[in-house]
Design a protein around this motif. Sequence first.
Motif, PDB file in Angstrom:
ATOM      1  N   ALA A   1       0.848  -1.196   0.000  1.00 35.72           N
ATOM      2  CA  ALA A   1       0.000   0.000   0.000  1.00 35.72           C
ATOM      3  C   ALA A   1       0.878   1.238   0.000  1.00 35.72           C
ATOM      4  O   ALA A   1       1.807   1.348   0.812  1.00 35.72           O
ATOM      5  CB  ALA A   1      -0.923  -0.008   1.207  1.00 35.72           C
ATOM      6  N   PHE A   2       0.588   2.158  -0.896  1.00 35.89           N
ATOM      7  CA  PHE A   2       1.338   3.404  -1.034  1.00 35.89           C
ATOM      8  C   PHE A   2       0.431   4.556  -0.597  1.00 35.89           C
ATOM      9  O   PHE A   2      -0.622   4.782  -1.201  1.00 35.89           O
ATOM     10  CB  PHE A   2       1.785   3.601  -2.477  1.00 35.89           C
ATOM     11  N   PHE A   3       0.841   5.273   0.427  1.00 33.10           N
ATOM     12  CA  PHE A   3       0.035   6.359   0.975  1.00 33.10           C
ATOM     13  C   PHE A   3       0.677   7.710   0.664  1.00 33.10           C
ATOM     14  O   PHE A   3       1.896   7.881   0.819  1.00 33.10           O
ATOM     15  CB  PHE A   3      -0.095   6.220   2.494  1.00 33.10           C
ATOM     16  N   THR A   4      -0.141   8.659   0.273  1.00 35.19           N
ATOM     17  CA  THR A   4       0.284  10.043   0.094  1.00 35.19           C
ATOM     18  C   THR A   4      -0.669  10.932   0.880  1.00 35.19           C
ATOM     19  O   THR A   4      -1.883  10.916   0.637  1.00 35.19           O
ATOM     20  CB  THR A   4       0.268  10.460  -1.385  1.00 35.19           C
TER      21      THR A   4
ATOM     22  N   ALA B   1       2.080   9.852  10.421  1.00 32.13           N
ATOM     23  CA  ALA B   1       2.672   9.105  11.537  1.00 32.13           C
ATOM     24  C   ALA B   1       1.589   8.353  12.306  1.00 32.13           C
ATOM     25  O   ALA B   1       1.786   7.201  12.715  1.00 32.13           O
ATOM     26  CB  ALA B   1       3.428  10.048  12.456  1.00 32.13           C
ATOM     27  N   ARG B   2       0.443   9.002  12.538  1.00 30.61           N
ATOM     28  CA  ARG B   2      -0.642   8.340  13.231  1.00 30.61           C
ATOM     29  C   ARG B   2      -1.161   7.158  12.408  1.00 30.61           C
ATOM     30  O   ARG B   2      -1.439   6.079  12.955  1.00 30.61           O
ATOM     31  CB  ARG B   2      -1.772   9.343  13.497  1.00 30.61           C
ATOM     32  N   LEU B   3      -1.267   7.363  11.100  1.00 33.54           N
ATOM     33  CA  LEU B   3      -1.776   6.291  10.243  1.00 33.54           C
ATOM     34  C   LEU B   3      -0.854   5.077  10.279  1.00 33.54           C
ATOM     35  O   LEU B   3      -1.308   3.952  10.506  1.00 33.54           O
ATOM     36  CB  LEU B   3      -1.932   6.793   8.807  1.00 33.54           C
ATOM     37  N   VAL B   4       0.448   5.282  10.076  1.00 29.73           N
ATOM     38  CA  VAL B   4       1.347   4.126  10.029  1.00 29.73           C
ATOM     39  C   VAL B   4       1.465   3.471  11.398  1.00 29.73           C
ATOM     40  O   VAL B   4       1.652   2.252  11.498  1.00 29.73           O
ATOM     41  CB  VAL B   4       2.737   4.492   9.462  1.00 29.73           C
ATOM     42  N   ASP B   5       1.340   4.257  12.463  1.00 26.74           N
ATOM     43  CA  ASP B   5       1.365   3.653  13.799  1.00 26.74           C
ATOM     44  C   ASP B   5       0.157   2.743  13.998  1.00 26.74           C
ATOM     45  O   ASP B   5       0.286   1.638  14.534  1.00 26.74           O
ATOM     46  CB  ASP B   5       1.392   4.747  14.859  1.00 26.74           C
ATOM     47  N   ARG B   6      -1.004   3.209  13.586  1.00 27.05           N
ATOM     48  CA  ARG B   6      -2.201   2.380  13.726  1.00 27.05           C
ATOM     49  C   ARG B   6      -2.086   1.095  12.907  1.00 27.05           C
ATOM     50  O   ARG B   6      -2.491   0.030  13.347  1.00 27.05           O
ATOM     51  CB  ARG B   6      -3.435   3.173  13.306  1.00 27.05           C
TER      52      ARG B   6
ATOM     53  N   GLN C   1       3.351  17.777   1.763  1.00 26.65           N
ATOM     54  CA  GLN C   1       3.015  16.391   1.430  1.00 26.65           C
ATOM     55  C   GLN C   1       4.063  15.444   2.003  1.00 26.65           C
ATOM     56  O   GLN C   1       5.242  15.795   2.125  1.00 26.65           O
ATOM     57  CB  GLN C   1       2.962  16.230  -0.094  1.00 26.65           C
ATOM     58  N   CYS C   2       3.638  14.262   2.372  1.00 25.42           N
ATOM     59  CA  CYS C   2       4.577  13.199   2.733  1.00 25.42           C
ATOM     60  C   CYS C   2       3.977  11.859   2.332  1.00 25.42           C
ATOM     61  O   CYS C   2       2.764  11.736   2.091  1.00 25.42           O
ATOM     62  CB  CYS C   2       4.934  13.233   4.215  1.00 25.42           C
ATOM     63  N   LYS C   3       4.853  10.862   2.261  1.00 20.99           N
ATOM     64  CA  LYS C   3       4.451   9.559   1.724  1.00 20.99           C
ATOM     65  C   LYS C   3       4.989   8.434   2.599  1.00 20.99           C
ATOM     66  O   LYS C   3       6.018   8.568   3.255  1.00 20.99           O
ATOM     67  CB  LYS C   3       4.971   9.382   0.299  1.00 20.99           C
ATOM     68  N   ALA C   4       4.290   7.319   2.572  1.00 15.25           N
ATOM     69  CA  ALA C   4       4.748   6.108   3.263  1.00 15.25           C
ATOM     70  C   ALA C   4       4.289   4.891   2.482  1.00 15.25           C
ATOM     71  O   ALA C   4       3.320   4.950   1.707  1.00 15.25           O
ATOM     72  CB  ALA C   4       4.204   6.049   4.691  1.00 15.25           C
TER      73      ALA C   4
ATOM     74  N   GLU D   1      -9.727  13.112  10.870  1.00 14.72           N
ATOM     75  CA  GLU D   1      -9.210  13.604  12.150  1.00 14.72           C
ATOM     76  C   GLU D   1      -8.253  14.782  11.977  1.00 14.72           C
ATOM     77  O   GLU D   1      -8.218  15.695  12.809  1.00 14.72           O
ATOM     78  CB  GLU D   1      -8.491  12.477  12.891  1.00 14.72           C
ATOM     79  N   TYR D   2      -7.469  14.783  10.905  1.00 14.76           N
ATOM     80  CA  TYR D   2      -6.433  15.797  10.735  1.00 14.76           C
ATOM     81  C   TYR D   2      -6.757  16.806   9.643  1.00 14.76           C
ATOM     82  O   TYR D   2      -5.969  17.712   9.374  1.00 14.76           O
ATOM     83  CB  TYR D   2      -5.096  15.124  10.424  1.00 14.76           C
ATOM     84  N   ASP D   3      -7.908  16.645   8.998  1.00 13.63           N
ATOM     85  CA  ASP D   3      -8.325  17.557   7.933  1.00 13.63           C
ATOM     86  C   ASP D   3      -7.272  17.654   6.827  1.00 13.63           C
ATOM     87  O   ASP D   3      -6.847  18.735   6.422  1.00 13.63           O
ATOM     88  CB  ASP D   3      -8.626  18.947   8.505  1.00 13.63           C
ATOM     89  N   VAL D   4      -6.794  16.488   6.391  1.00 16.87           N
ATOM     90  CA  VAL D   4      -5.853  16.395   5.285  1.00 16.87           C
ATOM     91  C   VAL D   4      -6.414  15.432   4.245  1.00 16.87           C
ATOM     92  O   VAL D   4      -7.422  14.765   4.487  1.00 16.87           O
ATOM     93  CB  VAL D   4      -4.463  15.898   5.762  1.00 16.87           C
ATOM     94  N   ARG D   5      -5.764  15.383   3.112  1.00 10.88           N
ATOM     95  CA  ARG D   5      -6.184  14.435   2.068  1.00 10.88           C
ATOM     96  C   ARG D   5      -5.242  13.234   2.088  1.00 10.88           C
ATOM     97  O   ARG D   5      -4.024  13.404   2.068  1.00 10.88           O
ATOM     98  CB  ARG D   5      -6.169  15.097   0.689  1.00 10.88           C
ATOM     99  N   VAL D   6      -5.814  12.047   2.148  1.00  6.46           N
ATOM    100  CA  VAL D   6      -5.012  10.825   2.151  1.00  6.46           C
ATOM    101  C   VAL D   6      -5.375  10.002   0.915  1.00  6.46           C
ATOM    102  O   VAL D   6      -6.537   9.602   0.754  1.00  6.46           O
ATOM    103  CB  VAL D   6      -5.232   9.984   3.418  1.00  6.46           C
ATOM    104  N   GLU D   7      -4.409   9.793   0.062  1.00  3.23           N
ATOM    105  CA  GLU D   7      -4.607   8.974  -1.136  1.00  3.23           C
ATOM    106  C   GLU D   7      -3.875   7.644  -0.944  1.00  3.23           C
ATOM    107  O   GLU D   7      -2.796   7.607  -0.348  1.00  3.23           O
ATOM    108  CB  GLU D   7      -4.074   9.679  -2.373  1.00  3.23           C
ATOM    109  N   MET D   8      -4.459   6.578  -1.426  1.00  4.28           N
ATOM    110  CA  MET D   8      -3.856   5.254  -1.287  1.00  4.28           C
ATOM    111  C   MET D   8      -3.910   4.512  -2.618  1.00  4.28           C
ATOM    112  O   MET D   8      -4.931   4.509  -3.301  1.00  4.28           O
ATOM    113  CB  MET D   8      -4.605   4.439  -0.221  1.00  4.28           C
ATOM    114  N   LYS D   9      -2.798   3.902  -2.959  1.00  2.00           N
ATOM    115  CA  LYS D   9      -2.732   2.996  -4.100  1.00  2.00           C
ATOM    116  C   LYS D   9      -2.248   1.647  -3.599  1.00  2.00           C
ATOM    117  O   LYS D   9      -1.393   1.583  -2.704  1.00  2.00           O
ATOM    118  CB  LYS D   9      -1.793   3.526  -5.185  1.00  2.00           C
TER     119      LYS D   9
END
Length: 386
Positions: free
Chosen positions: A191-194, A216-221, A257-260, A289-297
């Motif tokens: 999974a590629f997150f932006t 950071a919260r997403l990858v920790d969860r 922007q950041c990616k994981a 929760e953070y009012d950001v945009r999260v895209e996943m491929k």
Amino acid sequence: MTNAPLPPVDAAELTARLIRCPSVTPDEGGALVLLQDLLESAGFDCTRVDRGEVSNLFARWGAKGAAKTFGFNGHTDVVPVGDAAAWTVDPFGAEVKDGMMWGRGATDMKSGVAAFVAAAVDLVTQTPPDGAVIITITGDEEGDAVDGTVALLDWMDRAQEKMSVCLVGEPTCPNEMGEMMKIGRRGSMTAFFTVTGVQGHSAYPHRAKNPVPALARLVDRLASHELDQGTDHFDASTLAVVTFDTGNPATNVIPAQCKATANIRFNDAHSSASLTEWLQAEADRVAAEYDVRVEMKVKVSGESFVTPPGPLSQMVSAAVQAETGVEPVLSTSGGTSDARFVQHHCPVVEFGLVGKTMHQVDERVDVAQIHQLKAIYGRILRDYFA
């Protein structure tokens, strides 16, 4: 079908000839030409099934559509040598010293291909079976695996060629010859997150939307979540976060922007679809929760599968024990292999050499184990057609 008598094939010598073919994915390097010549001399009908930039070989001895057809699958492509200066031998020289044969592909898996080709040629030329033997060899196992074994199986479907059972000759033993065979494999997906926020000055964080703590919260969860505790034939599924990147060299700038990236190896308690649904739910939760945009491929390399213990695994296990004195553990551990494609065609198991040095600098194989592996494959063939 009758063939002119051929002397027994020396599997170690064939391994050396294959190593000397520089078949780094997707280059064929002469390896399939070499094998086709040998197989045709033994009476196999051979077809090159090339697709895209990938070279593949299909070979059948015996009648098409025979009631009993034993199949082998393997690959002759190899990973790059890496730093050639770090090798103590020529990576494509097949040098033998201290009882070991050295070179790229020595373990993964030119020795396995040589062993099953040698066993098959000896069988059909010395004691022709009542049935058929099919050999499928790809040049795209170490790459994207889109035009390799998949192309062979697509062609076989169109040509109405069928294996009753199949053995993949990948290295399966961690430390000792004979200790492990594979009856399945875990699924694999990435999974590629932006995460995109609003760039700003680090002294005024209230004017920005920082994507870093959100990601950071997403990858920790994700990383702290227990997917399962294992199933009957599989260990527990795993998730590993493998990258976390902002590309931000400034200490006074909140990046936009950041990616994981996360890789999941999953058992038969899940499917890639069910895991994708879970990942998306977690991503949506963080976005809110953070009012950001999260895209996943998501990229799926393969689903989990298992060939339940039965006649095929019992036959292979008995042959391994007879030749090595070791009873192999039936395992589903490790990474992916082309068995994930073959399992849609027929029952499939994997057995091969000790794989400790595969993909390493100074990759090498115990020459005695190449001969032992040929003996195991030969016994499996004789038992199957008995």
